[in-house]
Each structure stands twice: as C-alpha cells, then as structure tokens.
Design an enzyme around this catalytic site. Sequence first.
Site, PDB file in Angstrom:
ATOM      1  CD  GLN A  25      -0.945  -0.418   3.722  1.00  0.00           C
ATOM      2  OE1 GLN A  25      -1.093  -1.618   3.929  1.00  0.00           O
ATOM      3  NE2 GLN A  25      -1.471   0.500   4.505  1.00  0.00           N
ATOM      4  CG  ASP A  67      13.853  40.026   0.404  1.00  0.00           C
ATOM      5  OD1 ASP A  67      13.620  40.883   1.266  1.00  0.00           O
ATOM      6  OD2 ASP A  67      14.453  38.959   0.630  1.00  0.00           O
ATOM      7  CG  LEU A  68      17.947  44.862   1.486  1.00  0.00           C
ATOM      8  CD1 LEU A  68      18.505  45.602   0.285  1.00  0.00           C
ATOM      9  CD2 LEU A  68      17.732  45.830   2.654  1.00  0.00           C
ATOM     10  CG  ASP A  69      20.112  39.398   3.399  1.00  0.00           C
ATOM     11  OD1 ASP A  69      21.203  39.715   2.894  1.00  0.00           O
ATOM     12  OD2 ASP A  69      19.972  38.434   4.170  1.00  0.00           O
ATOM     13  CB  THR A  86      22.819  42.154   5.041  1.00  0.00           C
ATOM     14  OG1 THR A  86      21.465  41.708   4.890  1.00  0.00           O
ATOM     15  CG2 THR A  86      23.034  43.401   4.205  1.00  0.00           C
ATOM     16  CE  LYS A 109      18.124  32.669   1.661  1.00  0.00           C
ATOM     17  NZ  LYS A 109      18.760  31.662   0.794  1.00  0.00           N
ATOM     18  CB  SER A 148      14.752  36.082  13.521  1.00  0.00           C
ATOM     19  OG  SER A 148      14.505  36.245  12.142  1.00  0.00           O
ATOM     20  CE  LYS A 186      19.981  40.651  13.949  1.00  0.00           C
ATOM     21  NZ  LYS A 186      19.345  41.331  12.792  1.00  0.00           N
ATOM     22  CB  SER A 217      13.378  44.464   3.147  1.00  0.00           C
ATOM     23  OG  SER A 217      14.252  43.933   4.126  1.00  0.00           O
ATOM     24  CB  ALA A 218      11.431  40.809   6.955  1.00  0.00           C
ATOM     25  CE  LYS A 222       9.207  39.556   2.638  1.00  0.00           C
ATOM     26  NZ  LYS A 222      10.573  39.746   2.101  1.00  0.00           N
ATOM     27  CD  GLU A 235      11.430  37.395  -0.662  1.00  0.00           C
ATOM     28  OE1 GLU A 235      12.476  36.723  -0.471  1.00  0.00           O
ATOM     29  OE2 GLU A 235      10.897  38.102   0.205  1.00  0.00           O
ATOM     30  CG  ASP A 236      16.967  35.585  -0.673  1.00  0.00           C
ATOM     31  OD1 ASP A 236      16.033  36.269  -0.172  1.00  0.00           O
ATOM     32  OD2 ASP A 236      17.962  35.234  -0.032  1.00  0.00           O
TER      33      ASP A 236
END
Length: 1004
Positions: free
Chosen positions: A610, A798-800, A806, A834, A841, A865, A903-904, A934, A958-959
């Site tokens: 199965q 998106d940026l990074d 970065t 990411k 994060s 941070k 960008s976030a 996102k 986007e990446d």
Amino acid sequence: MTQPQTQSPSPDVVADAWLLQQRGFDPARRRRDETLFALANGSLGVRGGFEEAAGGSDGSFLAAVYEKHPIHYHERFPGFARHTDTRLPVADGQRIAVWLGAQRLEPDRAQWLDFERSLDLRHGRSARRLRLRTPQGQTLQIHAERVLPFDSGHDGVDLLAIRYRVESIDYSGPLSLVSAIECGHQAAEQGDDPRIGVASAEGLKLLSAHADAHGAHVLQSTRRSNLRVVCAQGHRIAAGLHAAQAGVEGDAVRQRYEAQLQPGQSVGLEKFVAYLSHNDETGLVQRAQSALEQAAALGFDALAARQSAALAHFWHGAELSIDGDAAAEQALRFNLFHLLQSAGRDGVNGTAAKGLTGEGYEGHYFWDTEAFMLPVMVYTAPDVARAMLHARYAALEPARRHAREMNHPHGALFPWRTITGGECSAHYPSGSAAYHINAAVAYAIGLYFDATEDLDFLLESGAEILFETARIWPQVGHFDARRGGAFCIHGVTGPDEYTALVDNNFYTNRMAQQHLLRAAQVWELLQERRPHQAQALAARLGVQAHEPALWRRAGETMFLHYDPALGIYAQDDTFLSKPRWPFPRREGEHRPLLLDFHPLSLYRHQICKQADVVMALVLAGHGIPADIKRRSYDYYEAVTTHDSTLSASVFGILASEVGHPAQAERFFNDNLRVDLDDLHGNTDHGVHMAALAGTWLGLSAGFAGLRSHDGQLSFAPTLPAGWRGYGFGLRWRGRRLRLKIDRDGVEYRLLDGAPLSIEHAGRRIGLRVDEPQRALLAAPGGPVRQSFPRPAQALIFDLDGVLTDTAQTHYRAWKRMADEEGLPFDRHVNEQLKGVDRMASLEIILRHAGRVLSAEAKQALAERKNAYYVEAIAAVTPADLFPGVERLLEQARARGLKLGLASASRNAAALLERLGIARRFDYIADAARIARAKPEPDIFLDVAAALAVPPAQCIGIEDAAAGVIAIKRAGMAAVGIGAPAALSGADACLDAIAGFDLDAFVSP
C-alpha cells in the site's frame, strides 16, 4: 425457497441518492447485505438481518464488550504480546418470530413474491418489505423498520427501535408474534486470513434471564474479565394484539403476542431493545427498564425523529452532491453515513477497522483510525473527532505499559492493533514495529486543534498524548554523525507491510518529524497561553527542561532519504537496492500476496502492499517540490499492489495533486464501492471504515485539493471528466464552509461565523457570510506558473539575498547576542531565519534553546541584536551591491516601471542609503507596521497599494521560500533568486539578480 430476481445495491439506476435500495434477494450475499444495511451509534451495532429469520450471521455488538485471552507461542521473547482482545457478539434482540397457528413462518422455505429494502442515509432508518407465500399457500406481507438513535436519552444505555407489521393478503386465522432475546452467539472463527485475525473466543455466559408480560431481559458476562451485559426488551402493542405468554426457553427469553388475522388486515408492534454494560451489575436491569418505559411512551416515530434531527445537523454541515453521477453521490453518502454511525462518540471506546458492522479483525482498531477516519470527522463532525481522540487518551496508560514492554523507560507507545490499549499483534515485524502509529495519533491531534483551536482539549488530554508519545522517538533514533548529525530512526516498519524492520522509513521519519515539531510547538503555546497549567502538566509527566528542545532539534534535523539519481524519496535505506518483484501481476479476482507468500519473500523485493512514501507526501507534503512528488508517485505506483483497501484513496489524492487526473479518477472509483460491490471479497466481516473515509478524502483532498497546514485551509479544485460538477461542506473553527465546483470554476460560500481567510491555488481569498467568492479551477498538477515576458507596471524587490548580501552581518549580530545569553545558535538555526522578521527570528532561536521569556525580555534582546546589526552596516558601501543591480534599476526606470522594496528588515531604508540606491525606489515598506510577516502576503500588498499598482501587474523578486509564497499569495508573479529546488513555488528562478533580463520578464 424461490425468490424474485436479485437486484443488489447497484450503480446502474439510482432513483434517490439518499436511499440505498435493494430489490430481490440473493442468499449467497446474505452476510454482505447484513453488513451494508447495519445500523450503529458508535457504541452498539446491529447487523441488517431479518427479524423473523433464525439468527445466524447477523447479530449485535457492543464496542465495550470483548474478551481477553492468551496468545500462544512456541518461542516467546521479551516484549511479545501476551494477550489479544476479541469483540464478542452480545445477546441478539432483533428476533420477532411469526407463527401462523402452530406453523412458524420460515422465510427460507417460502416463495418470495416481492422484496425490497432501503437504508435511508438522510434520516438513519432502515425499512424492508417482504411479500411471500408459505408452503401451505398462505400469502403475507411483512413491513419492518429500524432506527438506532445516537442518543437514547439515557446515559450509558443504547437503544434499538423496531416497528414490525404483518399484513394478510389471503390468510385467515391465528397469528402470533414472538419477540425474543437470544443468547448463545459465539465469536466467529476467523480462519487463516491474517487480515482478519486467527483468534476465536467463547461467547458470553448467560447468568440470568427473566420474562413476563411486562418485559424480558438477560444478564450476560464475559468469562475472564467478568464484564456484565444486560439486554432488555419492551413493546408498544398495536390494536388487535394481546399478550399471551412469556418465559425463558434455554438461552432465550420470549414474549408471545397473539391476534386473529383476516385478508386485508394487519397487526404489528413496536419493539425496543436496551443494552448496558459495566463491571458492576448493580442497577443495570433497572436502568434498562427505565429506558424502555420512556421509549415505549415516546414510540418509534419520536425516536426516529430524534435520530433524523441528529443526522440533519450532521448533513447540514457535510452536504455532498455530484452533478452527473447519482451513483457516486449515493456511494459517497453511504460511506460517510457508515463512518459516522460506527465512529466512537463516548470518549472511551475506540473506532474499529470494521466499525460495529461485523467481526472482522476481532473488533480491533489500528492507526488508520487517526490517519483516515478521524480527519473526516474533524471536518464534518468535530465533536465526534474529539471523542475519538479522548478514547486514545483513555488508552494512554496501557500505551505507557506497552512502551516499557518494548524497553522504553519513559514515554508511551500505542499498539498496532487493540481494543483495550494493549498490543494484540502476535507478528511484531508488521505489528509492534509500526512505531508510526504514534505519529498518526499526533497528526490527528494537530489537525483537530488547527480545525477547532480547542485549547481546553490540549490541556485535558491532547498535550499529554503528544508529549508522552514524542518521548519515544529519541529512544528509537539518534543523531547520526555519519549523516552530518541528521536524526535517523532504526528498526521500524512503515505502512507498507510487505517491507519490515528497516532504517529510516520515509513515512515514519516524515511523520515523526511533524510529531516532534508539533509537540515542541504545543509546549511553547501552553507556556505562553496557560503557563501555570503547563507547568503543572510538565511536573506531573516529569518533562525535563531539555526535552522540548530535543524534540525540536530532532524534528529539524530529521533524515529524509532522497535519492538524487531517481529524483525521489527512498522508502527506506535499502528499498531501492532490492530487486523488483519477479512475478507478473495477477489477473481476475483480487487476492493479496500475503495469502500466498512467506513474509520474507516479500521483504526481499521492491513490492509495496500500500501507499508508504505516497502516504507521507499526502499527509505531510507541504514544502516538498511538486516535481519530486510527481516522480515519487510514478515510481511507487509501479511497485504497489494495493492489496490494502487503505491504498487507493491515498494514491488517488496524490495523483490529483501531481497532474494525473485519469489515474486519480480510477483510484477514486476503485475505492468508492469497495463495500457496496464487495471488491475485496470480505465485506461479510464488516465495512472497511478507513476505505469509506478515503472516499470523502478522495473528493475533498483529491479532486478539491483540501489541505491544512499551520492552521491555514487551502484548496485547489479540479473537476473529474465524467462529472458536470460536485459540492461538499465542511466545518472549520466554528464555521460552516461550502464548496460548489463546476466547469466554470469554484464557488466558496461561508454559511456562518466570522470572516475566514482561505487559499485557492496558492492565492489568498477572504470569505464573509452572504458574500460568496468565485475562482477559476486549479490546473491539474498544481498552480499554473506565470509566463514571461508579461505585462507589468512594477517590480517589488526583497533586499537581503536579492540586492546585497547582509546574511553574514545578520548572523554575526545574532551570534553575538546569543553567545552573550548562553543560547545555542549555529548556522543550521540561522538558515531558518531567512526571510523572517526580527521578532519571529528571535522566537525561532528561543524555541531551539527551549527558553521562554517575557515580552519585555524578548524586546530587549531584539533591540540589542539590532544595535549590533546597525553598528555593522555602518561599513556598507555601494560596492556591496550585487552585480547587475544598478543596471536593472536604471533599465526599469527608463521603461517607466515603479520600484518597491518589501524587506522584513526594519533597517532597510538605512541600508539602501548606505548602498546608494534609496532614491531609485518609489516606496520602501515599513516592516514595523506590517502585522503579519512572510509567508503572509501583507508586505507585498502594502507595497503594491502604495505604488497604486494592481498586484497582478507586479513582479516580486525574492530569495527565500517564505517570500516566494508571500508573493504568490498576493496574486503576483514571482521570480526566485537561488536554487530552484528550494524555491519551487516561483514562476521562474535565476542563479543571481545579474541574470534578470528585463526584456525576458516584462513585455514592451
């Protein structure tokens, strides 16, 4: 006897899709028909025999009545199951014998002139009409109706109601109706078929019996456990009948009612049968009599109306329709009705593989209760789903004992097959080795919680089950240094019982992964929402501080064996290295290989009973690229025999998803009438509950693409070629939702409750009551990829990872903060950040560390941070832009395109200034005011609105996978920057932004 030509329940002509109708009778199919026309209420099941016939293969069963007896081995080893449970038939209260003077009416010796019966799926009532002529030439007509209410009106009492009438066509003379309760039924000998079981048991002992003019009852007992069972009967007598005599005759109690009958006249009665069981017999008879008195006062019609109302509530939310195939509509309703009526609803008794309609599998329940049946109840009857899960909770202590038998010092391990909670399988390779049952229970708990947000359930029972069963996985697996520290699971058997005792079974590992992550998620949820109760539960269970972090780490690093040469997931570490099954496919009647081949012969080959890998891709397929699913489906379909009735629906669901519509329809139809047409030749033993559930799943999860992940409902409806349309309803978080699909598309209608957000083919849709939404059908094989070049008015970046890198700067800032706080943090954890905003994060880092902090403490860490990050980006210059960025921005400006940044990062504007490109952008989203990060589409929709450009005229770049999902949910075209396998939802992928040719993506 002679009978009219048989017309069994058939797909040829369906006059009413709410009625299962049969005309004519075939004695060879008697047992099958008794299964099909059975009635049940989750506690009591009564097979669909004839009241006036002698007892035999029909009978009655209580879910709570079983016998335990030893399993005998020639060689016994530690941990082997020592006892098995067998459900026993209880006293049979169906019997109403018909006497014409001194001659008993024997239907098998009479000439049948006309016969019809029906099962009313809307109202839960069976009806039968039989016109016959006796050997003496007397013609009679019998009318019988039955109902078995879900609610008898008395706690712990199950009630069967029968309305029975005999009509004279040409008979003149005395007639007697002898209403009886008959004991002495033995558990059926199961034979050599290992699908059913090999054990048998003696029947119940008759302890006492009584009958008089007012009623009759018997008291029975199991022989070892001394469970007491009472069966009592009472009547409501129509005019013309009078009580004649009553008494005990052997192992039966009988009450005789007499009348004089003339042609054209009829006499009848209403019979009520009450069942109770308990370890203590005190008061059982009195409780039964009280229930019978009330039933007689109410009458058959009132009890039938009560059941009709209960089913009306169910169908009100679970309405089904098929436009263009009435037989399929009827079969789906039949399957769902039987599933509902046999599902355990008392929170104590499990839901057996054969329901309460027969003795197959000795009344045991298995993993398919949670993997197949319970999901259907979650969507259609969530209160029943809750009760079914509570029944697992009631078996948690035996599961703990079973874990100790299997040498696990802590945690709980649910058994392969059981009634009382202990392992009843004598064949450990395909029984006790199936650790995946723990994950199936966890899957059902997670789905129920997502569908109901029932936090009280988690605190009462769900969390305890999740935590105790999650504890088992670290004891059967380890972090394998030879596989880069991946978590591997050893010596288990997956759903495919033709392959046993393997390492890294894909289904087991994938489902264990979901189990472990869900357990960690619930741990964190309870710490946040109900901290005091959570701590009390942890103290009671002895959960150590490191355990939830261990669960998360094991889940996040779970080894999922991917074969790059074939581009598929391997069923286990050795499956793909074995030779394929050398024997040709069999023709003719279906016969499973397990009946003819030694298990070792099966284990040595690539042959599947199965769905295994395919099952994992259906239950936990989120995040797996469509092309891998498609190749895996194609490979495993070729090596699967579908010897289990569990298989067809699962293959059909995945076939729908990966773009094999013809195969999806074939599997759906193979499963649709598995009991109605007795396709596996064993419906005599009871309905196939999981297969019945599989047909509803085939419709909703297959053709309509229903999925639930992280509490989000999604659909991707398609239309089978032979149908004009179909529809179904479901319940979700206190709301009722109805889908109607036809050739023009799909209509989503929210019937009640607060607004609801769903996904259609990857696009978010908002629903409100009285505001139906329409959408086009989904493309077979998944969402249609947007084609390029295409008309566009804006590019949203998106940026990074898209414009600059970065990632290392973020990593160093997070690492510095984590080291200062003593939080474990490495590049594996960093990979999960990411595309995720700062606070989300931080939550990931804290979850991994098993740390719970106040909101103020978390805010302070996030700000620290950020300070480290801002300090680091002070050194950024335009030289840090990726190659090709300035050229692309200049070309886009020259083309008149608007440019936006989504960008976030809350430092995005400052970073763009450092890169020297801030003035190139028309709008930069303020991440601080975006409510949902996102993969929600909010930030992309915010940018599109600010640019005054419709989302369909935007291209997002986007990446990160979460970002690609957000773009698609926003209704935009998506271009991924990075590996296609990681960005499978993108419409196109590039290795780097330098490869973005504006002419290739945007129409002139």
